[in-house]
Design a protein around this motif. Sequence first.
Motif, PDB file in Angstrom:
ATOM      1  N   CYS A 153      -5.498  35.883   7.518  1.00  0.00           N
ATOM      2  CA  CYS A 153      -6.590  36.732   7.057  1.00  0.00           C
ATOM      3  C   CYS A 153      -6.585  38.013   7.877  1.00  0.00           C
ATOM      4  O   CYS A 153      -6.068  38.074   8.997  1.00  0.00           O
ATOM      5  CB  CYS A 153      -7.937  36.021   7.157  1.00  0.00           C
ATOM      6  N   ILE A 191      -1.506  30.493   6.145  1.00  0.00           N
ATOM      7  CA  ILE A 191      -2.537  31.364   5.584  1.00  0.00           C
ATOM      8  C   ILE A 191      -2.905  32.387   6.657  1.00  0.00           C
ATOM      9  O   ILE A 191      -3.090  32.011   7.823  1.00  0.00           O
ATOM     10  CB  ILE A 191      -3.803  30.573   5.213  1.00  0.00           C
ATOM     11  N   ARG A 229      -5.997  36.319   2.730  1.00  0.00           N
ATOM     12  CA  ARG A 229      -7.413  36.412   2.401  1.00  0.00           C
ATOM     13  C   ARG A 229      -8.025  37.559   3.210  1.00  0.00           C
ATOM     14  O   ARG A 229      -7.856  37.630   4.429  1.00  0.00           O
ATOM     15  CB  ARG A 229      -8.122  35.096   2.771  1.00  0.00           C
ATOM     16  N   SER A 261     -11.300  24.434   0.523  1.00  0.00           N
ATOM     17  CA  SER A 261     -11.265  24.156  -0.914  1.00  0.00           C
ATOM     18  C   SER A 261      -9.857  24.315  -1.474  1.00  0.00           C
ATOM     19  O   SER A 261      -9.366  23.461  -2.226  1.00  0.00           O
ATOM     20  CB  SER A 261     -12.237  25.077  -1.654  1.00  0.00           C
ATOM     21  N   GLU A 262      -9.191  25.412  -1.090  1.00  0.00           N
ATOM     22  CA  GLU A 262      -7.850  25.702  -1.596  1.00  0.00           C
ATOM     23  C   GLU A 262      -6.765  24.921  -0.865  1.00  0.00           C
ATOM     24  O   GLU A 262      -5.716  24.609  -1.451  1.00  0.00           O
ATOM     25  CB  GLU A 262      -7.574  27.202  -1.476  1.00  0.00           C
ATOM     26  N   PHE A 263      -7.017  24.584   0.391  1.00  0.00           N
ATOM     27  CA  PHE A 263      -6.015  23.897   1.219  1.00  0.00           C
ATOM     28  C   PHE A 263      -6.681  22.739   1.948  1.00  0.00           C
ATOM     29  O   PHE A 263      -6.915  22.797   3.156  1.00  0.00           O
ATOM     30  CB  PHE A 263      -5.399  24.880   2.224  1.00  0.00           C
ATOM     31  N   HIS A 270       0.006  32.927   2.233  1.00  0.00           N
ATOM     32  CA  HIS A 270      -1.279  33.007   1.532  1.00  0.00           C
ATOM     33  C   HIS A 270      -2.163  33.963   2.325  1.00  0.00           C
ATOM     34  O   HIS A 270      -2.180  33.913   3.562  1.00  0.00           O
ATOM     35  CB  HIS A 270      -1.937  31.631   1.455  1.00  0.00           C
ATOM     36  N   THR A 280      -0.493  22.880   7.810  1.00  0.00           N
ATOM     37  CA  THR A 280      -1.141  23.949   7.047  1.00  0.00           C
ATOM     38  C   THR A 280      -2.005  24.722   8.022  1.00  0.00           C
ATOM     39  O   THR A 280      -2.941  24.166   8.610  1.00  0.00           O
ATOM     40  CB  THR A 280      -1.986  23.386   5.894  1.00  0.00           C
ATOM     41  N   GLN A 290     -15.040  28.026   3.701  1.00  0.00           N
ATOM     42  CA  GLN A 290     -15.246  27.321   2.431  1.00  0.00           C
ATOM     43  C   GLN A 290     -14.043  27.504   1.508  1.00  0.00           C
ATOM     44  O   GLN A 290     -13.597  26.552   0.857  1.00  0.00           O
ATOM     45  CB  GLN A 290     -16.528  27.818   1.759  1.00  0.00           C
ATOM     46  N   TRP A 291     -13.509  28.704   1.448  1.00  0.00           N
ATOM     47  CA  TRP A 291     -12.328  28.970   0.626  1.00  0.00           C
ATOM     48  C   TRP A 291     -11.121  28.190   1.123  1.00  0.00           C
ATOM     49  O   TRP A 291     -10.395  27.580   0.342  1.00  0.00           O
ATOM     50  CB  TRP A 291     -12.030  30.464   0.633  1.00  0.00           C
ATOM     51  N   ALA A 292     -10.908  28.199   2.435  1.00  0.00           N
ATOM     52  CA  ALA A 292      -9.725  27.564   3.014  1.00  0.00           C
ATOM     53  C   ALA A 292      -9.715  26.057   2.769  1.00  0.00           C
ATOM     54  O   ALA A 292      -8.698  25.495   2.345  1.00  0.00           O
ATOM     55  CB  ALA A 292      -9.644  27.856   4.510  1.00  0.00           C
ATOM     56  N   GLU A 335       3.078  25.616   5.995  1.00  0.00           N
ATOM     57  CA  GLU A 335       2.336  26.437   5.034  1.00  0.00           C
ATOM     58  C   GLU A 335       1.363  27.294   5.825  1.00  0.00           C
ATOM     59  O   GLU A 335       0.586  26.768   6.641  1.00  0.00           O
ATOM     60  CB  GLU A 335       1.583  25.553   4.038  1.00  0.00           C
TER      61      GLU A 335
END
Length: 248
Positions: free
Chosen positions: A35, A33, A55, A74-76, A53, A7, A70-72, A31
């Motif tokens: 930004c 992500i 952001r 939490s979500e992953f 994904h 990830t 914090q988002w990363a 997976e």
Amino acid sequence: MQTTKNTILITGGSSGIGLAMAETFIKAGNEVIICGRRGSKLAEVRQQFPQLHTRVCDVSKKAEREELFQWAVSEFPHINMLVNNAGIQKEVNFLTGAPELYEDESEIETNLTASIHMAALFIPHFLQQKTECAVVNITSGLAFIPLYCSTKAALHSFSMSLRSQLADTNVRVFEIAPPIVKTELHREAKARKQSERGIPASEVAEAAIKALKNDNYEAIVGQAKSLKGASRIAPGFFHKLLNKVAAG
């Protein structure tokens, strides 16, 4: 290091090297992500790669970096790889007192401070993972002859220091140092009288995934290899040569 079932967060992933790496990692079964600063650009990329994904984040801003982290996590929660790719290029003339140093975007914040801070945020999380993790820093062949890329030279030095500190942990530190690449950043440099040249971003992405697979912690891509060698053998000559190239 394994190059599948990871990830991965890639900063500056909406174009250029970052997007090419995202595509390569997706095809390898990861997976991913990404930004970027522009929501409209991220939306375009999502249309092209729906499995991505995204952001919105300006990594030059401390608060946004912290929100991204914090988002990363939490979500992953199984995120195990950070690719510090976001970068800009400015020419600062210190002979004039460098009034442009803090105009518009900050090259130091984007290229260096952000990468260091992102690593500091994610490494404690990585240390808790049961799998191999990685911090991947995208520098430049000119990091070895820092005519314009002092921030990338600093990131090269940081990569070596971080690699040494994490040697006995599950976190690997990779550096990918490409030559000039045909990206938006390159087109901006070309507008400043640099000649038309550069390799495709896809070539850098392929070199990066190969470096991870082979545990090649310092991967110097293409013609960037000659820059590192020449910087040791004849640094004065290469500075003169690069000055001529920059002058057009």
